[in-house]
Design an enzyme around this catalytic site. Sequence first.
Site, PDB file in Angstrom:
ATOM      1  N   LYS A  61       0.840  -1.197   0.000  1.00  0.00           N
ATOM      2  CA  LYS A  61       0.000   0.000   0.000  1.00  0.00           C
ATOM      3  C   LYS A  61       0.876   1.250   0.000  1.00  0.00           C
ATOM      4  O   LYS A  61       1.922   1.298   0.665  1.00  0.00           O
ATOM      5  CB  LYS A  61      -0.906  -0.022   1.239  1.00  0.00           C
ATOM      6  CG  LYS A  61      -1.964   1.077   1.291  1.00  0.00           C
ATOM      7  CD  LYS A  61      -2.854   0.888   2.504  1.00  0.00           C
ATOM      8  CE  LYS A  61      -3.940   1.960   2.611  1.00  0.00           C
ATOM      9  NZ  LYS A  61      -4.807   1.743   3.786  1.00  0.00           N
ATOM     10  N   SER A 136      -9.634   1.710   2.961  1.00  0.00           N
ATOM     11  CA  SER A 136      -8.805   2.476   2.050  1.00  0.00           C
ATOM     12  C   SER A 136      -7.764   1.642   1.297  1.00  0.00           C
ATOM     13  O   SER A 136      -7.114   2.154   0.369  1.00  0.00           O
ATOM     14  CB  SER A 136      -8.065   3.576   2.838  1.00  0.00           C
ATOM     15  OG  SER A 136      -7.222   3.011   3.826  1.00  0.00           O
ATOM     16  N   SER A 160      -9.764  -0.698   7.126  1.00  0.00           N
ATOM     17  CA  SER A 160      -9.218  -0.467   5.784  1.00  0.00           C
ATOM     18  C   SER A 160      -8.495  -1.656   5.172  1.00  0.00           C
ATOM     19  O   SER A 160      -8.135  -1.615   3.998  1.00  0.00           O
ATOM     20  CB  SER A 160      -8.272   0.743   5.800  1.00  0.00           C
ATOM     21  OG  SER A 160      -9.001   1.932   5.943  1.00  0.00           O
TER      22      SER A 160
END
Length: 480
Positions: A61, A136, A160
Amino acid sequence: ECSARELTEATLRRLAAVEPVLHAFTTVTAERALADADRVDADRAAGRTLGPLAGIPVAVKDNLCSKGIATTCSSRMLEHFVPPYEATATERLWQQGAVLVGKTNMDEFAMGSSTETSAFGATSNPWQPSCVPGGSSGGSAAAVAAGACAAALGSDTGGSIRQPASFCGVVGLKPTYGRVSRWGLVAFASSLDQVGPLSSSVADAAEILQVVAGHDPRDATSLQVPVPDYRASLRSPVKGCRVGMIRECFGAGVSPDVVQSIQAAAAQLDALGCHVEEVSCPRFKDGIATYYIIAPSEASANLARYDGVKYGLRAEGARNCGDMTARTRAQGFGPEVQRRILIGTYALSAGYVDAYYHKAQQVRTLIRQDFDRAFARFDLLLTPTSPCTAFAAGERVDDPLAMYLADLMTIPINLAGLPAISLPCGLDERGLPVGLQLIGNVLEEARLLQVAHAYEQAASPLAHCSRPPLVRPLLHSTAN
């Protein structure tokens, strides 16, 4: 059966095939990936001892710092930021031979539930590209689901990792707060953030956690406790495990398809020898209101460093320092990030801090006490990961409250600092994945993985082995 380079090349071909549709990556590191793979093959040829992840293509990420590689948090504020150091979690992956194929797209500064707030464009769901992948960590979840990497790292502040894992039909594990180092993770809400894996199976999640978990002296919140053998825990019997279904998670607002799949999963656990029973956590639904005071407050403090002075974006044409800071933040932060900074600044302001922030911290304690009472009776707790399956892109962009409610089932776990895992347990009537969430007590990741693995192995192939429609036509072509 194949070299690390062959596996990496096949993964990069898959990534190139799906990326025009998914937009799961902010940066693809093909040259580095092939160089990493060649080093693994050279070590193997020389007879050197290889790490457990040697040659395995992974993605990270884009809020975990990668030395020498842009780390943007999917924000214009950090569009050109190249860290001079490596995050601890990713450093441990590379030490064990993992191959980096790229940095994944995300909601800007991890603030969002759909990966639509990214400054570089939204990510699509590989099951249905007109739907969101969740957020996210939506880029990480979509990449794993589409086969663009074997596994990925994400971060989880209020769901997330788990919510996009649910939407994309993969496994997502949020460890106990402090189990994995946050050094090098760009901060959102420091008392809630945690790094964890997304993968296509529970066994793979255990493998990744085994590598990244453990004390880090550079992170003051890192726990100084031994790391158990998570891989060995997968073989332990689950008979007699007590599982509590949280009653408050099955009321109004939860999709009937989700309820049906979760009830079927509970029946499957019962058939495996677990004892499944209802339990009440009365403050569970207060998690949303509590989180949206605490998380924005911490974000307001953490994001104050982006002022146009030290690093990141600096707006041009400012009349003075204050004007420069205002212009920089207006240009660098998107609407959702600005909204949360404003909420947090207001909640911490003189005259309101007691009414909002301190009160939220008190409710946080009550939520944790509910969990403590539940774990006095049960080994694990069970809920849906999300009250719904993946929703259409754009459907909730202009309705922040509806967007926030997608994390209704995941947020209380972060507030209490507990570990939890999401794994696929079926499909809704549209053919989109449903996620089952199992919650453990502090540092009980081994038990979580044990029960999740047993369920995964016993469940119908439809529950955990099917591939997104976007990927199926590629399976044959990439193999060739």
